[in-house]
Design an enzyme around this catalytic site. Structure first.
Site: not given
Length: 602
Positions: A184, A242, A426
């Protein structure tokens, strides 16, 4: 290629809610951060990098110097060298392919010229663009954690309709001993993540993307922020952080009296940074998959903590290519389960990668009511769905998945660790990765990636609402409780028999499911004077075996009678039954689902 994180690219907004005055974590007066799910732009940008695979046995395959010489010759042959374009060798991948970069981006016509010229060279086996991808998501007794915000915000763990039934699973496993690699944006400093973090690695090789000084890959996975203020490069947006959010879903510290909870809070997260400003390249992601699963990557120290499961909440709008597929196949061959998000474009997931790759578990996003999230990709390649949040469609805070975050719009050093809500596929993928960790932690023998996929689909709950058949979302909703039930180890203590489930004469036990080698124990109290006694299984799919023993729970090597045939139609007949307790064990000779067990006594 650049990979987009599901739902994180929306504008950052603050929503009025509870104040996050949690010990050790900065509070915000306006409440938790909320980042809406949004489909990242699929605008095609000029391509600068390509991945060239030379044929085995060629000089180019043996020497990067010769590979660069050939690339320069091809550039001349394509006619582009005359316009002043040059080429350089960036690195050799773990697969043996070479990444090359041109001095300036090539438009569609120039890119086609280059690919035709390379394809015409006898030494070249294949050439694909090194596209960028982006994160895909901003869009019995039970064990309840004491983390103060968990029960009020984390519907995705607890809600009886849309949640994953996490508390019932935590009684059996917390994921201890399992490593989950999160590929990520990297990780920011957060007190509720730090206890479960390994060092990780930063695989981003482009300084513009990484915000580091050069093309080196370095230990650690610090997230420098992925904000962008130059619309000529990619969409203008604030930093998403994220990776901090997805890692929290997998394994945020739990029962520590602060913040929220993680699905597999006994596991360790191996953070691997592959996404930065304007996404991340396929070549870096492919090498990161190899390294995370224990493979060898040139120029990078070997990973001493290979991951049992990889989570990739990222994707791009292109078909899975040989570079990405090869890296995934290598990871799966090493025993690593690969979980990916379906994507946030409300389109067929088969059009996106890595969602369209083989040997992955592709996860769609569901809402608190159990239905499809409006943004979630769908299609035959989606294996199952998990909580991603419905965004503004659902009442606050139930439209979001809540986890660790940073409140800066740019560099994390400009902000503070907080908790925030995001929505997107996600967010759904790390729920599945966390459950994989729970299962592997207690499995007597680790499930193979194929077995894990079969088991998760077999134990998924039916969708509680009507689903559009033209937009399939997989086998159902992730069910942590049922998944754990398929791999509980055989009881071995003095009270083993007491754990067996009682059977009632001629009352079928329906809808049994389990993975290969899973075991379920039952008991039947036979009364005096019976003339016949049978135990039978039937219906459903897969393959089960049945073992019966008088007075003790049988094993696959110690039993009185057994029925071991292909399929689920098994019968054990006891012609002269004794009064007392018979124990029955149903074992998955292969993964199975929808099987019925029945005792018949006369």
């Amino acid at each position: 290629m650049t990979v987009r994180l599901s739902g994180v690219l929306g504008a950052c907004a603050l929503a009025a809610a509870v104040s996050l005055s949690v010990a050790g974590v900065a509070a915000t007066s306006s409440g938790p951060i909320v980042r809406e799910a949004s489909a990242p732009s699929t605008r095609q940008v000029p391509q600068r990098r390509y991945i060239v695979r030379y044929r085995s046995g060629t000089l180019q395959r043996a020497s990067t110097t010769q590979a660069l010489t050939t690339a320069r010759a091809v550039l001349v042959n394509s006619g582009l060298a005359a316009s002043g374009i040059t080429v350089r060798h960036v690195r050799r991948l773990a697969s043996g392919a070479d990444v090359i970069a041109f001095s300036r981006p090539l438009d569609a016509v120039q890119g086609a010229q280059v690919m035709r010229a390379f394809a015409a060279d006898a030494s070249v086996a294949s050439i694909v663009p090194d596209r960028r991808m982006f994160h895909t998501g901003v869009v019995g007794p039970t064990a309840m954690p004491n983390d103060p915000l968990s029960s009020g915000y984390q519907w995705h763990l607890y809600n009886s309709i849309g949640g994953i039934y996490a508390p019932a699973a935590w009684d059996k496993s917390t994921g201890a001993g399992v490593v989950v690699a999160v590929l990520d944006t990297g990780i920011t400093d957060h007190p509720d993540l730090a206890p479960n973090l390994l060092q990780g690695y930063d695989f981003i090789s482009d300084p513009f993307v990484s915000r580091r000084a050069d093309e080196s890959r370095v230990p650690g996975a610090h997230d420098y922020g992925d904000w962008n203020d130059d619309w000529m490069q990619c969409e203008v947006h604030a930093s998403s952080f994220h990776g901090t959010h997805t890692a929290g879903t997998v394994a945020e510290a739990t029962n520590n009296g602060i913040g929220l909870a993680g699905v597999a809070h006994g596991a360790k997260v191996l953070p691997v940074r592959v996404l930065g400003r304007c996404g991340g390249y396929t070549s870096d992601i492919a090498d990161a998959i190899t390294w995370s699963s224990g493979g060898v990557v040139p120029g990078v120290p070997n990973n001493t903590t290979p991951a049992e499961v990889i989570n990739m909440s990222l994707g791009g709008e292109f078909a899975c290519d040989e570079v990405l597929q090869g890296a995934i196949d290598g990871a799966v061959a090493r025993g690593t389960t690969v979980v990916v998000s379906a994507g946030n474009w409300n389109a067929d997931s088969a059009q996106f990668a890595p969602a369209s790759c083989n040997n992955v578990i592709n996860v769609g996003a569901s809402r608190i009511g159990g239905g499809k999230a409006f943004y979630s990709n769908w299609g035959k390649v989606v294996d199952l769905s998990a909580p991603g949040g419905g965004g503004g469609q659902d009442v606050y805070p139930n439209g979001y998945v809540w986890q660790t975050l940073n409140d800066s719009l740019t560099s994390p050093e400009e902000g503070s660790p907080v908790y925030g809500g995001m929505a997107g596929t996600s967010m759904s993928a790390p729920h599945v990765a966390g459950v994989v960790a729970l299962v592997q932690s207690i499995a007597t023998k680790p499930l193979t990636p194929a077995q894990m996929e079969t088991m998760l689909k077999a134990t998924a709950r039916p969708f509680p609402v009507a689903m559009n058949p033209a937009m399939p979302m997989g086998a159902g909703l992730l069910n942590a409780k049922a998944a754990l039930a398929t791999v509980l180890p055989p009881c071995t203590g003095a009270d083993c028999e007491s754990n067996a489930i009682a059977l009632v004469n001629k009352l079928p036990v329906k809808n049994l499911s389990g993975a290969i080698n899973s075991q379920r124990s039952y008991k039947f109290d036979a009364k005096t004077g019976l003339t016949s006694l049978s135990f039978m299984t039937y219906g459903g799919t897969g393959n089960v075996s049945v073992y019966v023993r008088y007075g003790q729970v049988p094993t696959t090597s110690a039993y009185d009678q057994a029925a071991i045939h292909l399929g689920n139609n098994e019968t054990v007949r006891i012609t002269v039954p004794r009064a007392g307790t018979y124990y029955v064990k149903v074992v998955g000779a292969a993964a199975y689902a929808g099987v019925t067990l029945e005792a018949r006594a006369n």
